[in-house]
Design an enzyme around this catalytic site. Sequence first.
Site, PDB file in Angstrom:
ATOM      1  N   PRO A 204      64.727 -66.013 102.685  1.00  0.00           N
ATOM      2  CG  PRO A 204      64.126 -66.148 105.184  1.00  0.00           C
ATOM      3  CD  PRO A 204      64.968 -66.972 103.979  1.00  0.00           C
ATOM      4  N   GLY A 205      64.326 -62.538 102.344  1.00  0.00           N
ATOM      5  CA  GLY A 205      64.996 -61.375 101.951  1.00  0.00           C
ATOM      6  C   GLY A 205      65.931 -61.367 100.615  1.00  0.00           C
ATOM      7  CB  THR A 206      66.946 -63.730  98.163  1.00  0.00           C
ATOM      8  OG1 THR A 206      65.877 -64.683  98.258  1.00  0.00           O
ATOM      9  CG2 THR A 206      68.045 -64.143  99.014  1.00  0.00           C
ATOM     10  N   GLY A 207      64.810 -60.998  97.724  1.00  0.00           N
ATOM     11  CA  GLY A 207      64.033 -60.235  96.749  1.00  0.00           C
ATOM     12  C   GLY A 207      63.015 -61.002  95.951  1.00  0.00           C
ATOM     13  CE  LYS A 208      61.105 -65.752  98.959  1.00  0.00           C
ATOM     14  NZ  LYS A 208      62.256 -65.375  99.788  1.00  0.00           N
ATOM     15  CG  HIS A 424      87.427 -65.561 124.816  1.00  0.00           C
ATOM     16  ND1 HIS A 424      87.189 -66.935 125.349  1.00  0.00           N
ATOM     17  CD2 HIS A 424      86.913 -65.601 123.531  1.00  0.00           C
ATOM     18  CE1 HIS A 424      86.143 -67.498 124.420  1.00  0.00           C
ATOM     19  NE2 HIS A 424      86.085 -66.831 123.392  1.00  0.00           N
ATOM     20  CD  GLU A 425      86.470 -62.328 121.234  1.00  0.00           C
ATOM     21  OE1 GLU A 425      86.649 -62.892 120.130  1.00  0.00           O
ATOM     22  OE2 GLU A 425      85.569 -62.749 122.042  1.00  0.00           O
ATOM     23  CG  ASP A 500      84.074 -69.629 121.275  1.00  0.00           C
ATOM     24  OD1 ASP A 500      83.429 -68.942 120.455  1.00  0.00           O
ATOM     25  OD2 ASP A 500      84.956 -68.953 121.977  1.00  0.00           O
TER      26      ASP A 500
END
Length: 611
Positions: A204-208, A424-425, A500
């Site tokens: 989807p959204g690739t420009g078809k 955590h990060e 995670d």
Amino acid sequence: MTNFSKNILWAVMTLILISMVFSVFTETTAKPERLSLSQVAERINAGQVAEIGINGDDLTVKLADGKTALSKKETEAGITESLKNLNVNPDALQKIKITVESPSGFQYWAAILIPTLLPILIIGAIFWFMFRQARTGVNQAFSFGRSNIRLSGFGKEKVTFNDVSGLKEAKEELLEIVQFLKDPKKFLDLGARIPRGVLLMGPPGTGKTLMARAVAGESNVPFFNISASEFVEMFVGVGASRTRDAFATAKKAAPAILFVDEIDAVGRQRGAGLGGGNDEREQTLNQILVELDGFDRDTRVIVLAATNRPDILDPALLRPGRFDRRVVLDLPDINDREEILKIHSKGKALAKDVDLRKLAVRTPGFSGADLANLMNEGAILTGRANKKVIGQDELYSAVEKVILGPERRNRAISENEKKITAYHEGGHALVAASLKGADPVHKISIISRGMAGGYTMKLPLEEEHLRTKTQFLNDIAVMMGGYASERMTFGDVSTGASDDIRQASELARKLVTKYGMSEKLGPLTFGKTEEMIFLGREISTEKNYSEKMAEKIDDEVRAFAERAHATAQKILQTNKKALKKIAETLMEKETLEGDEFYNLLKPFKIKPVVV
Ligand code: ADP
Ligand code: MG
Ligand code: ZN
């Protein structure tokens, strides 16, 4: 019912109108004085009458003073006789000019016909009116069978290949179609069969849709656009007749392009659906097949269809002579992303120092539509900050917003939670920075976004299509970094690590069952995944291995996860000071860009670790 009462109202109003018209006419004709016959006789005797005109029984009496009066005579008797009976002086009578006019044909017939015909006419009009109403109703019912096909792509809307960036191979393929539409003779003379159906496939959204428009724009032909889901509606049989109508409309306008968007809505493998409406879909699909087969050799209509699920299409659609050409539209690579960003930055006030390339680096996996959305979000964020030009920072925030959802700065977060998130990060980032061959860290943040409490953004250096076992093991270890860091620092684990852990377990299982990356189990795949066609999702995995093997798989998955956890733990243990520094800086600044982070690590001279 409302229609009926409307009609009644109409009829009443018409009647009132007619009677008004009539009363107006009768009034104008009734203006002259009316005299009885005896009054006429008196006036004749008085010498006041100049002339009498007779029309049937009506008398028009011209008086000496020039006025006109009307009267009536007896039906059977002659006028002179009647007047004589009324004692009119014969001398006076002789002086009067008496003319007998025969009633005019029109008046005569009107007098007979109007009273009989008028009611019939009025009733007829009412009936006609009702029928017409009913007919439009019927027409509305029948128009369900007509496709609401849309013609577009002219004037301002015209799209060309220049508006589509990247997708070089697709453009090359489609250029053939353009040439054919422009100059079919060249191909027909060579005996070539004209392509009929081209299937555009891609995520989807690739420009078809964009690409289909561009093909029409390039070849300068009408572009008829319908979404396959519109074929199928409430009524059975509507899909097929809409299909017929859509094809007929396009053929009439030939050369033309008929674009069927989201064809998987009707083109799913027959007999594979769940639930109702299935028959209707099949009929529609059959009709599409019939229409495609029914093209003459030189019909200059090309059917483009788009789908993001080519795997579920009915094989009959893909047969030669139908959608036998397939054009794949891939997600854009880094260069294409830069191009797409460039296209969508047109008409936007970008700051001079905006580097679209850097933005392209941060957006792997983004589709064209995502990138268009990203530029738009950037503009909105800038507007919200009351700035005049869109800067790099706004665009970076837009990337994160598109990936993770909006920032939630206002979410109440306790000092303790903040500390946990920072460690955590920090754990994720430190493990990523220490592992040899792991993707570099681009950004760390402890500001919550969407569902995430914080995030560490790491991206591969280059665009990649393959990923190795080492990279996967690195990924799992980095995922474990947050959990390991919390455990080491606080001796406790929070729910912040649950996502995670889930991702790490899924990845480890895939390594074993899908990619054949386990030394112990060897190059085999386990489990046959059935995609449920109706839902388009994996909903069941058939187990095609023994219980004994299942146990072995579980052991292997566990071994991968534990090894990754151990690696992460080791890295964090040896670099406790670095972790503390990162976490403290994060608590203070909330976000760290990639280079800030690596500068921070420099004094600690971290030794690279191999998984
Ligand atoms: P699809 O039909 O494949 O789902 P669309 O053609 O509707 O995708 O693309 C949505 C939007 O994304 C387009 O209107 C366009 O703005 C943008 N877009 C997608 N791909 C490209 C591309 N290759 N070049 C420029 N813009 C693109
Ligand atoms: Mg589309
Ligand atoms: Zn995490």
